[in-house]
Design a protein around this motif. Structure first.
Motif, PDB file in Angstrom:
ATOM      1  N   ARG A 143      29.590  31.498   6.684  1.00  0.00           N
ATOM      2  CA  ARG A 143      30.320  32.539   5.965  1.00  0.00           C
ATOM      3  C   ARG A 143      29.823  32.644   4.538  1.00  0.00           C
ATOM      4  NH1 ARG A 143      36.090  30.714   7.526  1.00  0.00           N
ATOM      5  NH2 ARG A 143      36.667  31.974   5.754  1.00  0.00           N
ATOM      6  N   ASN A 172      40.368  18.329  15.854  1.00  0.00           N
ATOM      7  CA  ASN A 172      41.364  19.213  15.293  1.00  0.00           C
ATOM      8  C   ASN A 172      42.403  19.555  16.350  1.00  0.00           C
ATOM      9  OD1 ASN A 172      42.704  21.167  13.983  1.00  0.00           O
ATOM     10  ND2 ASN A 172      40.904  22.374  13.426  1.00  0.00           N
ATOM     11  N   SER A 209      44.622  21.803  16.508  1.00  0.00           N
ATOM     12  CA  SER A 209      45.066  23.181  16.644  1.00  0.00           C
ATOM     13  C   SER A 209      44.618  23.739  17.991  1.00  0.00           C
ATOM     14  CB  SER A 209      44.511  24.030  15.510  1.00  0.00           C
ATOM     15  OG  SER A 209      43.160  24.286  15.752  1.00  0.00           O
ATOM     16  N   VAL A 252      43.872  26.753  19.155  1.00  0.00           N
ATOM     17  CA  VAL A 252      42.836  27.755  19.318  1.00  0.00           C
ATOM     18  C   VAL A 252      41.724  27.603  18.301  1.00  0.00           C
ATOM     19  CG1 VAL A 252      44.109  29.548  20.489  1.00  0.00           C
ATOM     20  CG2 VAL A 252      44.319  29.297  18.024  1.00  0.00           C
ATOM     21  N   GLY A 253      41.850  26.672  17.362  1.00  0.00           N
ATOM     22  CA  GLY A 253      40.817  26.502  16.348  1.00  0.00           C
ATOM     23  C   GLY A 253      39.664  25.686  16.904  1.00  0.00           C
ATOM     24  N   ARG A 280      36.377  26.321  17.118  1.00  0.00           N
ATOM     25  CA  ARG A 280      35.443  26.982  18.009  1.00  0.00           C
ATOM     26  C   ARG A 280      34.081  26.341  17.888  1.00  0.00           C
ATOM     27  NH1 ARG A 280      36.228  32.793  15.974  1.00  0.00           N
ATOM     28  NH2 ARG A 280      34.204  33.085  16.923  1.00  0.00           N
ATOM     29  N   LEU A 303      37.697  22.951  10.012  1.00  0.00           N
ATOM     30  CA  LEU A 303      38.385  23.342   8.793  1.00  0.00           C
ATOM     31  C   LEU A 303      38.330  22.270   7.726  1.00  0.00           C
ATOM     32  CD1 LEU A 303      40.159  25.513   7.525  1.00  0.00           C
ATOM     33  CD2 LEU A 303      42.125  24.305   8.408  1.00  0.00           C
ATOM     34  N   LEU A 312      42.853  27.112  -2.744  1.00  0.00           N
ATOM     35  CA  LEU A 312      43.478  26.898  -1.446  1.00  0.00           C
ATOM     36  C   LEU A 312      44.971  26.730  -1.613  1.00  0.00           C
ATOM     37  CD1 LEU A 312      40.991  24.503   0.220  1.00  0.00           C
ATOM     38  CD2 LEU A 312      41.898  26.556   1.228  1.00  0.00           C
ATOM     39  N   LEU A 313      45.657  27.127  -0.620  1.00  0.00           N
ATOM     40  CA  LEU A 313      47.088  26.908  -0.641  1.00  0.00           C
ATOM     41  C   LEU A 313      47.366  25.488  -0.235  1.00  0.00           C
ATOM     42  CD1 LEU A 313      47.898  30.259   0.954  1.00  0.00           C
ATOM     43  CD2 LEU A 313      48.773  29.488  -1.218  1.00  0.00           C
TER      44      LEU A 313
END
Lengths: 419, 277
Positions: free
Chosen positions: A366, A391, A393, A395-396, A398, A404, A417-418
């Motif tokens: 990215r 991870n 998650s 659906v994460g 990939r 992440l 970042l939050l």
């Protein structure tokens, strides 16, 4: 092997797990057993012998290509006939068609592998350091002693500059044209598309002669690398435009609508939504254009002309290029120079390969610089990648994307970042 | 008056977007619409009062979605689209020549049938995309993202995944992300075109909850094929119908309990009771 999902587990635990069975008939490579290989080999051999007898002994034909074609046709026929003895006709037709398709794939792969392998084999042995650090100012074709003293650095510099400038002009113009064709539309679309299509059939030497006749012959400009870039620009424009247009066409219309419905102008929609979505395809399009430009020889003869000395200024004076040097070497009678030509060809191939890999890497990650650093880090440390793939998650994670945790190691300072 | 699709789209103007914030009422007056000269919608007059949820119901092909797209000037994006009548946002005609379509669409947001988060952007950037497109600066972006996602009922599920791409979410989450994205620009009206038709019942329930939660601050207009949904979420309901080879019209409009409980028109009664459509 296709396995069926286990059936309902409401009953008591079965003593044995259900045995998976194959469903569907097609013969897959992993099912390819000794019997199948035997049929294939026997068909190949017997068709070879049969065609050899008929082709060379009975009909007294000659020529290797005719023989190969007849052999292949006879092989297919024989393979089909033999296979029908083992399986039914439909399956035999299916397997024969598979053989045809696989042949096609291997033919293409084989040709590419052969070209690259041949050039590498002939060229790698003649690579030496001087090739990369010297030019050809002391070059005398008849003098064998200077061959190890010369290099093609001047041609590498010339090719990189000429192709770089051509791409720097060509890609933005092509993308703009593609955006016009696909996003703006209107009356001019059809004529522009026709012109672009017609341009893609332009012989490369015509592009060179065109630039020569309007700029060199009229004394507007002397030979220079920039003129070569102009000729190459003419050559890459249609290819990059058409490919980019195809890529833009597959961006879902819903994304444009979503952007417009948020109050974005049409320019913002193209700039912030359509182009980023199509980015990786556009990089492929640019690569194809650059690949065309790197290998062109004919237009350079009329524009950059060639030069035995180093000329780093693309805007002034004749400039060398790898294809031109290659062309010069190949035309010399001495074997030593032919060897140098192979070494030069190898450098050219390596240059294209480096460009491809670079663009692929840039295209996959990215755009934020933080993500680029994170990707480099994850590539350098495979352990971090495997650790991140746990991870939780649903659906994460990939495949092919950095997890992440790695992405957040060095966030872009502009986008905090939050928690 | 008939406007062509493009004649006022790019009018350069120094008129600011309609002043005022918070939910606004929408009034459509005598709206007619054409596609390439074919009349598809005729004489639609409908008031969508401030801070209410208006449901547009009716069988397929009766012009509900076209009407919805007229409400935020998405209709004119279709080549050959034409329009008559007016649409007033708090008394200002959004089709008046001096207003820009982009300003109108910022005030009147839209959520589509198919979830369409921007695939090249992270969840965080998706929420902020509307502001980025309009070059609106916000002092506290993180807070805005959190507020928008909370309103859309998605915050708890994604608060630790802000940097993941929007496409990595499930369908229901993607749709709520689209709602959050639409809410982040603080629209005064939110149009929803069958937002739940591609979703499972659980996600549908979440989105209906979201609609109930946001109705105070933004007027909602929703197209739905689901009668129960229209009954559950809407305060006002309008029934569209198109007879064969005729343009769509509003047959009956009014408070939802009246439309479903004691409609005056027999066709409305038949439709809401599932006897056709």
């Amino acid at each position: 092997m296709t396995t069926l999902a286990p059936t309902s587990s409401s009953t008591a635990a079965p003593p044995l797990p259900p045995t998976p069975r194959r469903i569907g008939a097609p013969l897959r490579p992993r099912d390819f057993g000794w019997a199948d290989a035997g049929i294939l080999a026997a068909s190949l051999l017997s068709s070879f012998l049969l065609v050899w007898v008929v082709f060379y002994q009975v009909t007294l034909l000659s020529g290797i290509f005719g023989f190969l074609l007849c052999w292949y046709a006879a092989f297919l026929a024989l393979y089909w006939v033999v296979t029908t003895q083992v399986v039914d006709r439909q399956a035999a037709t299916d397997r024969t068609a598979t053989v045809v398709v696989v042949t096609g794939a291997f033919l293409v792969l084989g040709i590419v592998a052969f070209i690259v392998g041949w050039v590498t084999w002939k060229g790698v042995g003649h690579l030496h350091t001087n090739l990369f650090v010297k030019d050809m100012s002391h070059f005398v074709p008849a003098d064998r002693n200077v061959l190890h003293q010369i290099g093609v650095l001047h041609a590498i510099v010339g090719t990189v500059e000429q192709v770089g400038i051509a791409a720097a002009i060509g890609v933005p113009v092509a993308v703009t044209t593609a955006v016009f064709l696909n996003e703006v539309g209107g009356r001019g679309t059809r004529i522009v598309r026709t012109v672009v299509t017609a341009m893609s059939g332009l012989p490369s030497i015509v592009a060179g002669v065109f630039v020569y006749s309007i700029l060199v012959e009229t004394s507007v400009s002397r030979y220079s690398g920039f003129l070569a870039s102009l000729a190459l620009f003419i050559l890459i424009l249609p290819s990059v435009t058409r490919t980019t247009e195809e890529v833009l066409r597959i961006v879902p219309g819903g994304l444009r609508e979503a952007s417009l419905a948020l109050g974005a102008s049409e320019f913002r929609t193209v700039w912030s939504v359509v182009l980023p979505t199509a980015r990786s395809g556009m990089i492929t399009a640019s690569l194809l254009g650059i690949a065309i430009a790197v290998g062109e020889t004919a237009p350079l003869i009329f524009t950059s002309f060639g030069n035995n000395n180093m000329n780093v200024n693309p805007f002034h004076g004749a400039q060398a290029a790898l294809p031109l040097v290659l062309y010069d070497f190949v035309r010399q009678p001495q074997g030593a120079l032919i060897d140098l030509a192979y070494a030069t060809a190898f450098i050219l191939l390596a240059l294209v390969l480096i460009l491809f890999v670079l663009a692929r890497v840039l295209g996959r990650q990215r755009s934020t610089s933080g993500a680029l650093r994170a990707r480099l880090r994850s590539v350098l440390r495979p352990s971090a990648r495997s650790g991140g793939s746990e991870n939780p998650s649903p659906v994460g994670g990939r495949a092919g994307r950095p997890p992440l945790e790695i992405l957040t190691v060095s966030p872009n300072p502009k986008e905090p970042l939050l928690p | 008056m008939t406007l062509t699709a493009t004649n006022d789209r790019n009018t350069v103007s120094d008129v600011q977007p309609t002043p005022g914030t918070g939910a606004a009422g929408l009034v459509a007056r005598e709206v007619c619409a054409w596609f390439s000269g074919r009349l598809v919608l005729e004489g639609v007059t409908l008031a969508m009062p401030r801070s209410t949820v208006t449901a547009l119901i009716g069988p397929s092909g009766c012009g509900k979605s076209t009407f919805l797209r007229i409400l935020n000037r998405m209709h004119e994006l279709v080549p050959g689209a034409q329009l008559a009548g007016s649409v007033e946002l708090d008394g200002t005609d959004i089709y008046a020549g001096r207003l820009r379509a982009t300003d109108t669409r910022r005030n009147i947001g839209m959520v589509f049938q198919k979830p369409n988060p921007f695939p090249a952007m992270s969840i965080y950037d998706n929420v902020l995309s509307g502001l980025k497109f309009s070059r609106i600066s916000v002092s506290d972006r993180d807070a805005l993202v959190e507020v928008s996602l909370t309103k859309a009922g998605l915050w708890n599920e994604v608060k630790n995944r802000m940097r993941e791409l929007g496409g990595a979410l499930s369908g229901g989450q993607q749709q709520r992300l689209c709602i959050a994205r639409a809410l982040a620009v603080e629209p005064r009206v939110l149009l929803m075109d069958e937002p739940c038709s591609a979703l499972d019942p659980t996600s549908t329930a979440r989105i209906e909850q979201t609609i109930a939660d946001i109705a105070d601050e933004v007027t909602v207009v929703i197209v739905t094929h689901n009668m129960q949904q229209a009954q559950r979420v809407s305060d006002v309901c309008a029934f569209f119908l198109a007879a064969e080879n005729e343009p769509g019209r509003i047959i009956e409009a009014g408070p939802t309990d009246v439309i479903f409980g004691s409609p005056t028109d027999e066709r409305t009664s038949d439709y809401v009771h599932g006897r056709f459509g």
